[in-house]
Design an enzyme around this catalytic site. Structure first.
Site, PDB file in Angstrom:
ATOM      1  N   GLY A 125       1.117  -1.167  -0.240  1.00  0.00           N
ATOM      2  CA  GLY A 125       0.391  -0.038  -0.184  1.00  0.00           C
ATOM      3  C   GLY A 125       0.814   1.285   0.215  1.00  0.00           C
ATOM      4  O   GLY A 125       1.321   1.599   0.893  1.00  0.00           O
ATOM      5  N   SER A 159      -4.009  -3.337  -5.045  1.00  0.00           N
ATOM      6  CA  SER A 159      -4.163  -4.820  -5.738  1.00  0.00           C
ATOM      7  C   SER A 159      -3.875  -5.357  -4.047  1.00  0.00           C
ATOM      8  O   SER A 159      -3.571  -5.551  -3.792  1.00  0.00           O
ATOM      9  CB  SER A 159      -2.721  -5.190  -6.886  1.00  0.00           C
ATOM     10  OG  SER A 159      -2.932  -4.372  -7.319  1.00  0.00           O
ATOM     11  N   GLU A 364       3.644   0.720 -11.163  1.00  0.00           N
ATOM     12  CA  GLU A 364       5.257   0.411 -10.489  1.00  0.00           C
ATOM     13  C   GLU A 364       5.670   1.732 -11.567  1.00  0.00           C
ATOM     14  O   GLU A 364       6.104   1.609 -12.164  1.00  0.00           O
ATOM     15  CB  GLU A 364       5.040  -0.617 -10.588  1.00  0.00           C
ATOM     16  CG  GLU A 364       4.509  -1.597 -10.046  1.00  0.00           C
ATOM     17  CD  GLU A 364       4.907  -3.044  -9.322  1.00  0.00           C
ATOM     18  OE1 GLU A 364       6.393  -2.746  -9.513  1.00  0.00           O
ATOM     19  OE2 GLU A 364       4.969  -3.729  -8.956  1.00  0.00           O
ATOM     20  N   ARG A 382      21.388  11.359 -12.178  1.00  0.00           N
ATOM     21  CA  ARG A 382      20.778  10.478 -11.653  1.00  0.00           C
ATOM     22  C   ARG A 382      21.860   8.701 -11.023  1.00  0.00           C
ATOM     23  O   ARG A 382      22.217   8.779 -12.491  1.00  0.00           O
ATOM     24  CB  ARG A 382      19.406   9.412 -12.074  1.00  0.00           C
ATOM     25  CG  ARG A 382      19.194   8.497 -10.919  1.00  0.00           C
ATOM     26  CD  ARG A 382      17.549   7.812 -11.643  1.00  0.00           C
ATOM     27  NE  ARG A 382      16.616   8.941 -11.678  1.00  0.00           N
ATOM     28  CZ  ARG A 382      15.773   8.265 -10.587  1.00  0.00           C
ATOM     29  NH1 ARG A 382      15.730   7.510  -9.687  1.00  0.00           N
ATOM     30  NH2 ARG A 382      14.330   9.026 -10.747  1.00  0.00           N
TER      31      ARG A 382
HETATM   32  C1  LIG Z   1      -4.404  -2.141 -12.212  1.00  0.00           C
HETATM   33  C2  LIG Z   1      -4.130  -0.588 -10.672  1.00  0.00           C
HETATM   34  C3  LIG Z   1      -3.255  -1.441  -9.746  1.00  0.00           C
HETATM   35  C4  LIG Z   1      -2.205  -1.263  -8.967  1.00  0.00           C
HETATM   36  N1  LIG Z   1      -1.796  -1.475  -7.786  1.00  0.00           N
HETATM   37  C5  LIG Z   1      -1.509  -0.523  -7.029  1.00  0.00           C
HETATM   38  C6  LIG Z   1      -1.178  -1.163  -5.827  1.00  0.00           C
HETATM   39  O1  LIG Z   1      -0.459  -2.501  -5.303  1.00  0.00           O
HETATM   40  N2  LIG Z   1      -0.076  -1.077  -5.013  1.00  0.00           N
HETATM   41  C7  LIG Z   1      -0.146   1.218  -5.129  1.00  0.00           C
HETATM   42  O2  LIG Z   1       0.270   1.350  -4.152  1.00  0.00           O
HETATM   43  N3  LIG Z   1      -0.835   1.678  -6.067  1.00  0.00           N
HETATM   44  C8  LIG Z   1      -1.249   0.828  -7.204  1.00  0.00           C
HETATM   45  N4  LIG Z   1      -1.489   0.879  -7.773  1.00  0.00           N
HETATM   46  C9  LIG Z   1      -1.260   2.450  -8.380  1.00  0.00           C
HETATM   47  C10 LIG Z   1      -0.024   2.689  -9.396  1.00  0.00           C
HETATM   48  O3  LIG Z   1       0.965   2.654  -8.867  1.00  0.00           O
HETATM   49  C11 LIG Z   1      -0.370   4.767  -9.564  1.00  0.00           C
HETATM   50  O4  LIG Z   1      -1.137   4.375 -10.101  1.00  0.00           O
HETATM   51  C12 LIG Z   1       0.876   4.841  -9.816  1.00  0.00           C
HETATM   52  O5  LIG Z   1       2.466   5.277  -9.260  1.00  0.00           O
HETATM   53  C13 LIG Z   1       0.696   6.771 -10.476  1.00  0.00           C
HETATM   54  O6  LIG Z   1      -0.239   7.470 -10.156  1.00  0.00           O
HETATM   55  P1  LIG Z   1      -1.500   8.161  -9.881  1.00  0.00           P
HETATM   56  O7  LIG Z   1      -2.444   6.864 -10.922  1.00  0.00           O
HETATM   57  O8  LIG Z   1      -1.557   9.109  -9.001  1.00  0.00           O
HETATM   58  O9  LIG Z   1      -1.397   9.167 -11.385  1.00  0.00           O
HETATM   59  P2  LIG Z   1      -0.281  10.489 -11.170  1.00  0.00           P
HETATM   60  O10 LIG Z   1       0.674  10.563 -10.477  1.00  0.00           O
HETATM   61  O11 LIG Z   1      -1.267  11.511 -10.783  1.00  0.00           O
HETATM   62  O12 LIG Z   1       0.018  11.058 -12.610  1.00  0.00           O
HETATM   63  C14 LIG Z   1      -1.005  11.188 -13.787  1.00  0.00           C
HETATM   64  C15 LIG Z   1      -0.288  12.001 -14.694  1.00  0.00           C
HETATM   65  O13 LIG Z   1      -0.076  12.567 -15.065  1.00  0.00           O
HETATM   66  C16 LIG Z   1       1.679  12.255 -15.600  1.00  0.00           C
HETATM   67  N5  LIG Z   1       2.853  12.712 -14.500  1.00  0.00           N
HETATM   68  C17 LIG Z   1       2.812  13.022 -13.181  1.00  0.00           C
HETATM   69  N6  LIG Z   1       4.162  13.038 -12.592  1.00  0.00           N
HETATM   70  C18 LIG Z   1       4.847  13.069 -13.792  1.00  0.00           C
HETATM   71  C19 LIG Z   1       5.957  13.867 -14.098  1.00  0.00           C
HETATM   72  N7  LIG Z   1       7.139  14.338 -13.081  1.00  0.00           N
HETATM   73  N8  LIG Z   1       6.794  14.621 -15.287  1.00  0.00           N
HETATM   74  C20 LIG Z   1       5.880  13.930 -15.860  1.00  0.00           C
HETATM   75  N9  LIG Z   1       4.764  12.960 -15.795  1.00  0.00           N
HETATM   76  C21 LIG Z   1       4.602  12.993 -15.219  1.00  0.00           C
HETATM   77  C22 LIG Z   1       2.333  10.628 -15.575  1.00  0.00           C
HETATM   78  O14 LIG Z   1       2.809  10.068 -16.484  1.00  0.00           O
HETATM   79  C23 LIG Z   1       0.207  10.056 -15.708  1.00  0.00           C
HETATM   80  O15 LIG Z   1       0.146  10.084 -17.175  1.00  0.00           O
HETATM   81  C24 LIG Z   1      -1.995   0.271  -9.377  1.00  0.00           C
HETATM   82  C25 LIG Z   1      -2.787   0.714 -10.001  1.00  0.00           C
HETATM   83  C26 LIG Z   1      -3.656   0.277 -10.984  1.00  0.00           C
HETATM   84  C27 LIG Z   1      -4.273   0.945 -12.592  1.00  0.00           C
END
Ligand SMILES: Cc1cc2nc3c(=O)[nH]c(=O)nc-3n(C[C@H](O)[C@H](O)[C@H](O)COP(=O)(O)OP(=O)(O)OC[C@H]3O[C@@H](n4cnc5c(N)ncnc54)[C@H](O)[C@@H]3O)c2cc1C
Length: 402
Positions: A125, A159, A364, A382
């Site tokens: 989480g 998940s 991820e 980096r």
């Molecule tokens: C089916 C599914 C299973 C998942 N399982 C887990 C899980 O088990 N555990 C868990 O912790 N999470 C889980 N997640 C969550 C997932 O890791 C996040 O959705 C992911 O990290 C992206 O975060 P966000 O959805 O908040 O998008 P945001 O971070 O809000 O991003 C929105 C958009 O902005 C872009 N963006 C953001 N920052 C930047 C930047 N600096 N430069 C350029 N573009 C940028 C992103 O690429 C994206 O296109 C899951 C998601 C899905 C869909």
């Protein structure tokens, strides 16, 4: 000397999981996907085959195989369906391997052993409603109170939210400290004040279980803190090195499934008096799928090789995840195209592949985050150093892990 051959042991794992997916997953997936059903019995059967902890040392209840054996399990499982590969990614990649890398001996015996045997399920989480890519924006708090921390807040898109017994949860122990204020905890489902709720209406991985976690004054013993206070961000990123590896490996399975379905259809379907496989524009899509499968697997096995050496592999794992997940999305999209209108119906599996292939481009580390990482490595912005605790090298030395 370089060796591109799978070992005999790896070959038998590949055969075993392929047979498993063909028998226990693929025949049921249309129905499970339509009904949004996650079959926990599949995880029990995987546990019987020792596949829920394939790369965890035998001392801790696992299969004792190398990290590329885990890649093979994920690759073959995703040929079945992304939901079950996601389950192994989260359970083994994000949770159990994190316990192996960062856990105390007591934590390993209590949580890692039953998880590696598949008797208990682990999840991870990190994401919150307002903190996805921007992990440090998380709002969940953990306040020290004697021998406990009191957790309050919520997580989303988790998940196995309703399936897992134990969760590695990240919370702020110090709000003023952004990344360095994050600490990792092991939270049991049975802890008072913990609740989970599945999300509905997902584009893909409909046969998977994904949702929210809620913490209301959850008392977590200090002995369940993973690593030191303030070390949570590092632990989360190290966990993602392992999770991303499994996601990249799974993407190879999705490319292979898209290719398999497309090859079959290319030989069956005729237009203008010949098999559609004879049309050059269709061949272009097949060639791309076939090349991307090879490229993706090579990148995955290279990252796995680095893990086996006990070396830092953040750059190589990110590259494998980025390239293979994009390639899987493209392969699934082309597979639907090759199937024409039939590809648009769930009578064929390719529309499910396309819907399933989108989440790994988001979770991820989104496509954009990996693009930035690769640019930063190339530009020299980096650089990675060895961590305080590294994943044990393979073959496992019993002394080093006990
Ligand atoms: C089916 C599914 C299973 C998942 N399982 C887990 C899980 O088990 N555990 C868990 O912790 N999470 C889980 N997640 C969550 C997932 O890791 C996040 O959705 C992911 O990290 C992206 O975060 P966000 O959805 O908040 O998008 P945001 O971070 O809000 O991003 C929105 C958009 O902005 C872009 N963006 C953001 N920052 C930047 C930047 N600096 N430069 C350029 N573009 C940028 C992103 O690429 C994206 O296109 C899951 C998601 C899905 C869909």
């Amino acid at each position: 000397m370089m060796n591109f051959e799978l070992t005999e042991e790896q070959q038998s794992v590949k055969k075993l999981v392929r047979k498993f997916a063909d028998k226990e997953i693929i025949p049921f997936m249309q129905e499970w996907d339509r009904n949004h059903h996650f079959e926990t019995g599949v995880l029990n059967k995987l546990a019987e085959l020792q596949l829920m902890g394939v790369c965890i040392p035998e001392e801790y209840g696992g299969g004792g195989m190398d990290y590329n054996a885990l890649a093979i399990v994920c690759d073959e499982l995703e040929r079945g369906d992304t939901a079950y590969r996601t389950a192994v990614s989260v359970h083994t990649g994000l949770n159990s391997m994190t316990l192996l890398q960062w856990g105390t001996e007591e934590q390993k015996l209590k949580y890692l052993v039953p998880q590696a045997r598949g008797e208990q399920i682990g999840a991870f989480g990190l994401t919150e409603p307002n903190a996805g890519s921007d992990v440090a924006a998380m709002k969940t708090t953990a306040k020290r109170d004697g021998d406990y921390y009191i957790l309050n807040g919520s997580k989303t898109w988790i998940s196995l939210c309703d399936v897992a017994d134990n969760f590695i949860v990240f919370a702020k122990t110090d709000h003023d400290l952004a990344h360095r204020g994050i600490t990792a905890f092991i939270v049991e489902r049975t802890f008072e004040g913990f609740e989970s709720r599945a999300l509905k209406g997902k584009l893909g991985i409909r046969g998977g279980n994904t949702g929210e976690l809620f913490f209301t004054d959850v008392k977590v013993p200090v002995s369940n803190r993973l690593g030191e206070e303030g070390e949570g961000f590092k632990i989360a990123m190290a966990a993602l090195d392992n999770g991303r590896f499994t996601v990249a490996a799974g993407a190879c399975g999705l490319i292979e499934a898209s290719l398999e379905a497309s090859l079959k259809y290319c030989h069956e379907r005729k237009t203008f008096g010949k098999e559609i496989g004879k049309h050059q524009l269709v061949q272009q899509m097949i060639a791309k799928m076939s090349a991307n499968l090879e490229i993706s697997r090579l990148l995955v096995y290279k990252a796995g090789w680095l893990k086996n050496q006990g070396l830092r592999n953040t750059q190589e794992t990110s590259l494998a995840k980025w390239i293979s997940c994009n390639a899987a999305f493209e392969a699934a999209n082309d597979a639907v195209q090759i199937h024409g209108a039939y590809g648009y119906s769930d009578e064929y599996p390719v529309e499910r592949f396309l819907r399933n292939s989108k989440a790994p481009v988001i979770y991820e580390g989104t496509r954009e985050i990996h693009t930035i990482m690769q640019a930063e490595y190339a530009l020299g912005y980096r650089q990675d150093k060895p961590l305080r605790k590294m994943l044990p090298a393979w073959p496992f030395d019993p002394v080093s892990v006990l």
